[in-house]
Every structure is written in C-alpha cells, then in structure tokens.
Design a protein around this motif. Structure first.
Motif, PDB file in Angstrom:
ATOM      1  N   VAL A  30      48.709  39.746  24.488  1.00  0.00           N
ATOM      2  CA  VAL A  30      47.827  38.956  25.355  1.00  0.00           C
ATOM      3  C   VAL A  30      46.847  39.901  26.031  1.00  0.00           C
ATOM      4  CG1 VAL A  30      47.740  37.549  27.455  1.00  0.00           C
ATOM      5  CG2 VAL A  30      49.621  37.246  25.856  1.00  0.00           C
ATOM      6  N   GLU A  31      45.580  39.514  26.087  1.00  0.00           N
ATOM      7  CA  GLU A  31      44.602  40.251  26.882  1.00  0.00           C
ATOM      8  C   GLU A  31      44.410  39.497  28.193  1.00  0.00           C
ATOM      9  OE1 GLU A  31      40.955  41.209  24.888  1.00  0.00           O
ATOM     10  OE2 GLU A  31      41.998  42.318  23.322  1.00  0.00           O
ATOM     11  N   TRP A  32      44.685  40.168  29.303  1.00  0.00           N
ATOM     12  CA  TRP A  32      44.581  39.536  30.616  1.00  0.00           C
ATOM     13  C   TRP A  32      43.120  39.430  31.044  1.00  0.00           C
ATOM     14  CZ3 TRP A  32      48.847  37.265  31.424  1.00  0.00           C
ATOM     15  CH2 TRP A  32      50.084  37.864  31.225  1.00  0.00           C
ATOM     16  N   VAL A  33      42.752  38.276  31.609  1.00  0.00           N
ATOM     17  CA  VAL A  33      41.449  38.082  32.226  1.00  0.00           C
ATOM     18  C   VAL A  33      41.646  37.891  33.729  1.00  0.00           C
ATOM     19  CG1 VAL A  33      39.384  36.652  32.349  1.00  0.00           C
ATOM     20  CG2 VAL A  33      40.433  37.127  30.130  1.00  0.00           C
ATOM     21  N   LEU A  34      42.463  36.915  34.106  1.00  0.00           N
ATOM     22  CA  LEU A  34      42.779  36.626  35.509  1.00  0.00           C
ATOM     23  C   LEU A  34      41.533  36.534  36.373  1.00  0.00           C
ATOM     24  CD1 LEU A  34      45.971  38.831  36.010  1.00  0.00           C
ATOM     25  CD2 LEU A  34      45.760  36.544  35.021  1.00  0.00           C
ATOM     26  N   GLY A  35      40.587  35.779  35.896  1.00  0.00           N
ATOM     27  CA  GLY A  35      39.313  35.551  36.568  1.00  0.00           C
ATOM     28  C   GLY A  35      38.373  34.876  35.594  1.00  0.00           C
ATOM     29  N   ARG A  59      48.699  40.791  37.830  1.00  0.00           N
ATOM     30  CA  ARG A  59      48.071  40.161  39.004  1.00  0.00           C
ATOM     31  C   ARG A  59      46.689  40.743  39.214  1.00  0.00           C
ATOM     32  NH1 ARG A  59      52.857  40.225  42.607  1.00  0.00           N
ATOM     33  NH2 ARG A  59      54.243  41.521  41.454  1.00  0.00           N
ATOM     34  N   ASN A  60      45.859  39.946  39.853  1.00  0.00           N
ATOM     35  CA  ASN A  60      44.524  40.381  40.230  1.00  0.00           C
ATOM     36  C   ASN A  60      44.344  40.108  41.716  1.00  0.00           C
ATOM     37  OD1 ASN A  60      41.838  40.818  40.748  1.00  0.00           O
ATOM     38  ND2 ASN A  60      41.068  39.581  39.057  1.00  0.00           N
ATOM     39  N   PRO A  61      44.666  41.084  42.570  1.00  0.00           N
ATOM     40  CA  PRO A  61      44.584  40.860  44.011  1.00  0.00           C
ATOM     41  C   PRO A  61      43.163  40.653  44.518  1.00  0.00           C
ATOM     42  CG  PRO A  61      45.095  43.156  43.537  1.00  0.00           C
ATOM     43  CD  PRO A  61      45.134  42.418  42.230  1.00  0.00           C
ATOM     44  N   TYR A  62      42.152  40.954  43.695  1.00  0.00           N
ATOM     45  CA  TYR A  62      40.761  40.781  44.108  1.00  0.00           C
ATOM     46  C   TYR A  62      40.197  39.408  43.767  1.00  0.00           C
ATOM     47  CZ  TYR A  62      40.796  45.697  45.160  1.00  0.00           C
ATOM     48  OH  TYR A  62      41.092  46.908  45.705  1.00  0.00           O
ATOM     49  N   ASN A  63      40.948  38.605  43.066  1.00  0.00           N
ATOM     50  CA  ASN A  63      40.509  37.246  42.766  1.00  0.00           C
ATOM     51  C   ASN A  63      40.766  36.394  44.009  1.00  0.00           C
ATOM     52  OD1 ASN A  63      40.528  34.472  41.969  1.00  0.00           O
ATOM     53  ND2 ASN A  63      40.731  35.120  39.846  1.00  0.00           N
ATOM     54  N   THR A  64      39.721  36.016  44.703  1.00  0.00           N
ATOM     55  CA  THR A  64      39.867  35.330  45.993  1.00  0.00           C
ATOM     56  C   THR A  64      40.557  33.979  45.870  1.00  0.00           C
ATOM     57  OG1 THR A  64      37.610  34.481  45.773  1.00  0.00           O
ATOM     58  CG2 THR A  64      37.916  36.493  47.071  1.00  0.00           C
ATOM     59  N   GLU A  65      40.370  33.290  44.763  1.00  0.00           N
ATOM     60  CA  GLU A  65      40.983  31.979  44.578  1.00  0.00           C
ATOM     61  C   GLU A  65      42.474  32.048  44.255  1.00  0.00           C
ATOM     62  OE1 GLU A  65      39.542  28.099  42.255  1.00  0.00           O
ATOM     63  OE2 GLU A  65      38.091  29.745  42.259  1.00  0.00           O
ATOM     64  N   PHE A  66      42.877  33.060  43.497  1.00  0.00           N
ATOM     65  CA  PHE A  66      44.252  33.141  43.008  1.00  0.00           C
ATOM     66  C   PHE A  66      44.903  34.502  43.286  1.00  0.00           C
ATOM     67  CE2 PHE A  66      41.904  30.281  40.102  1.00  0.00           C
ATOM     68  CZ  PHE A  66      42.568  29.098  40.408  1.00  0.00           C
ATOM     69  N   ALA A  67      44.588  35.114  44.397  1.00  0.00           N
ATOM     70  CA  ALA A  67      45.041  36.479  44.698  1.00  0.00           C
ATOM     71  C   ALA A  67      46.557  36.653  44.652  1.00  0.00           C
ATOM     72  CB  ALA A  67      44.511  36.919  46.059  1.00  0.00           C
ATOM     73  N   GLY A  68      47.323  35.668  45.056  1.00  0.00           N
ATOM     74  CA  GLY A  68      48.777  35.799  45.083  1.00  0.00           C
ATOM     75  C   GLY A  68      49.473  35.453  43.791  1.00  0.00           C
ATOM     76  N   ARG A  69      48.769  34.844  42.856  1.00  0.00           N
ATOM     77  CA  ARG A  69      49.390  34.387  41.612  1.00  0.00           C
ATOM     78  C   ARG A  69      49.827  35.545  40.725  1.00  0.00           C
ATOM     79  NH1 ARG A  69      46.916  28.915  40.163  1.00  0.00           N
ATOM     80  NH2 ARG A  69      47.349  27.833  42.110  1.00  0.00           N
ATOM     81  N   VAL A  70      50.880  35.273  39.960  1.00  0.00           N
ATOM     82  CA  VAL A  70      51.410  36.260  39.029  1.00  0.00           C
ATOM     83  C   VAL A  70      51.470  35.630  37.640  1.00  0.00           C
ATOM     84  CG1 VAL A  70      53.419  37.659  38.407  1.00  0.00           C
ATOM     85  CG2 VAL A  70      52.757  37.420  40.805  1.00  0.00           C
ATOM     86  N   SER A 114      44.583  50.736  36.857  1.00  0.00           N
ATOM     87  CA  SER A 114      43.634  51.655  36.203  1.00  0.00           C
ATOM     88  C   SER A 114      43.794  51.711  34.690  1.00  0.00           C
ATOM     89  CB  SER A 114      43.750  53.074  36.773  1.00  0.00           C
ATOM     90  OG  SER A 114      43.551  53.056  38.156  1.00  0.00           O
ATOM     91  N   LEU A 115      44.363  50.700  34.096  1.00  0.00           N
ATOM     92  CA  LEU A 115      44.455  50.621  32.639  1.00  0.00           C
ATOM     93  C   LEU A 115      43.494  49.547  32.145  1.00  0.00           C
ATOM     94  CD1 LEU A 115      48.350  50.524  32.245  1.00  0.00           C
ATOM     95  CD2 LEU A 115      46.859  52.506  31.984  1.00  0.00           C
ATOM     96  N   ASP A 116      43.221  49.547  30.860  1.00  0.00           N
ATOM     97  CA  ASP A 116      42.562  48.412  30.229  1.00  0.00           C
ATOM     98  C   ASP A 116      43.721  47.442  29.974  1.00  0.00           C
ATOM     99  OD1 ASP A 116      41.051  46.627  28.817  1.00  0.00           O
ATOM    100  OD2 ASP A 116      40.443  48.038  27.250  1.00  0.00           O
ATOM    101  N   PRO A 117      43.879  46.396  30.816  1.00  0.00           N
ATOM    102  CA  PRO A 117      45.136  45.644  30.838  1.00  0.00           C
ATOM    103  C   PRO A 117      45.341  44.702  29.651  1.00  0.00           C
ATOM    104  CG  PRO A 117      43.585  44.647  32.331  1.00  0.00           C
ATOM    105  CD  PRO A 117      42.918  45.891  31.794  1.00  0.00           C
ATOM    106  N   CYS A 118      46.594  44.652  29.236  1.00  0.00           N
ATOM    107  CA  CYS A 118      47.043  43.709  28.226  1.00  0.00           C
ATOM    108  C   CYS A 118      48.537  43.495  28.459  1.00  0.00           C
ATOM    109  CB  CYS A 118      46.792  44.222  26.811  1.00  0.00           C
ATOM    110  SG  CYS A 118      47.972  45.465  26.237  1.00  0.00           S
ATOM    111  N   ALA A 119      49.125  42.669  27.645  1.00  0.00           N
ATOM    112  CA  ALA A 119      50.579  42.526  27.604  1.00  0.00           C
ATOM    113  C   ALA A 119      50.961  42.532  26.132  1.00  0.00           C
ATOM    114  CB  ALA A 119      51.026  41.238  28.269  1.00  0.00           C
ATOM    115  N   ALA A 120      51.749  43.503  25.737  1.00  0.00           N
ATOM    116  CA  ALA A 120      52.237  43.570  24.364  1.00  0.00           C
ATOM    117  C   ALA A 120      53.746  43.746  24.412  1.00  0.00           C
ATOM    118  CB  ALA A 120      51.589  44.717  23.604  1.00  0.00           C
ATOM    119  N   ILE A 121      54.443  42.924  23.645  1.00  0.00           N
ATOM    120  CA  ILE A 121      55.899  42.989  23.561  1.00  0.00           C
ATOM    121  C   ILE A 121      56.269  43.054  22.086  1.00  0.00           C
ATOM    122  CG2 ILE A 121      58.086  41.827  24.025  1.00  0.00           C
ATOM    123  CD1 ILE A 121      56.759  40.375  26.352  1.00  0.00           C
ATOM    124  N   GLN A 122      57.097  44.027  21.760  1.00  0.00           N
ATOM    125  CA  GLN A 122      57.549  44.204  20.376  1.00  0.00           C
ATOM    126  C   GLN A 122      59.069  44.077  20.333  1.00  0.00           C
ATOM    127  OE1 GLN A 122      56.954  48.128  18.483  1.00  0.00           O
ATOM    128  NE2 GLN A 122      55.671  46.990  17.044  1.00  0.00           N
TER     129      GLN A 122
END
Length: 163
Positions: A30-35, A59-70, A114-122
């Motif tokens: 998954v490539e995270w956008v969170l915004g 999480r994206n703490p800088y997203n004002t609408e969904f800052a607390g969401r995980v 500080s990463l180029d965020p994604c989620a990968a599970i193998q």
C-alpha cells in the motif's frame, strides 16, 4: 469490505497443483497518502509497527481534518516481515511492476518518519502438492491507535473477510 467499519479485505487463495512441494510468499503493498495528494502529504506520514498486533500503522499529524486517525495494514499470519519504506520495497529506480523486494527473502522492518512511506507485508509459506492456502490482507482506519487495534482484532481472519 466490512459493512460496519472502514476496512477493505484482499483474500488470496493459492493451490499447489505442481506435483511437488513449493516455498512461496505472498506480499501486500500500500502507498500511503493520508491527505489529498501523496506528493504533498508523504513527507508528513509516520509509519510504525504496532507491538500488539504486528500491523503496520500510518498517521499524518499534519492533516488538520484527520490528525488523530490511524491507518493500518495487516495480514492474518504472524509469520511476516514488513517495511514502511517505499524506497526499500521498490529499490533504486525500481517500479511496482518489478520491485526489488521481491528478490529478497525478507523485508527489513524499517518504519518511522522521514521515509517515502508505504506499507509492505510479506508472508512466506510452504505448500505441499495438492495443498491450498488462504491469506487475508486487511486495510483500514481507526479514530486513533486504540480503535485501530480493536478493529484489527475484531476483523482479523478469513471468517471476517467473508462476513
């Protein structure tokens, strides 16, 4: 999709009809956008591994609408390796069509800011001739980390994906 929660299931069913045992792996990505745009929000997404469930959290703490969401990505198998680093998964000059991670036996477990965020599970597994295996990946979101963990525990497994 879960009818009463923001969760999407991906069910992979594999059957070995090769005439011999096989060592395989299933990988979810998954490539995270969170915004609104990944190019704007990627630098703000923080990934982590939940110590209780083993799921990948973002999480994206800088997203004002969904800052607390995980947001979370999980699989119904404890024998997994993970990464939250898109560069590790794709490799230098890599592509989604041919990610470098598919040439490795395991993912590093690297997560954080500080990463180029994604989620990968193998998930590695052995499959004897004639044997069948089902693996369920789950992508969802919670109001906070506690809600995400509750949803993971409630919906983990193939029965929830069929429900």
């Amino acid at each position: 999709m879960a009818l009463d929660a923001p969760i999407k299931f991906t069910v992979l069913k594999v059957r070995n009809e090769s005439g011999r045992s096989r060592r395989l792996s299933a990988t979810g990505y998954v490539e995270w956008v969170l915004g609104d745009l990944r190019s704007k929000t990627g630098m703000h997404v923080i990934t982590e591994i939940d110590p209780e469930s083993g799921a990948l959290f973002a999480r994206n703490p800088y997203n004002t609408e969904f800052a607390g969401r995980v947001a979370f990505f999980d699989v119904d198998d404890a024998t997994r390796t993970v990464t939250g680093d898109r560069r590790e998964f794709l490799g230098r000059n890599g592509t989604l069509r041919s990610p470098e991670a598919m040439t490795r036996a395991r993912l590093s477990g690297r997560v954080g800011a500080s990463l180029d965020p994604c989620a990968a599970i193998q998930v590695p597994f052995d499959l004897a001739d004639g044997q069948e295996r089902e693996i369920v990946f789950m992508l969802g979101t919670g109001q906070d980390a506690s809600d995400a963990i509750n949803r993971i525990n409630r919906f983990r497994g193939s029965a929830a994906a069929r429900g």
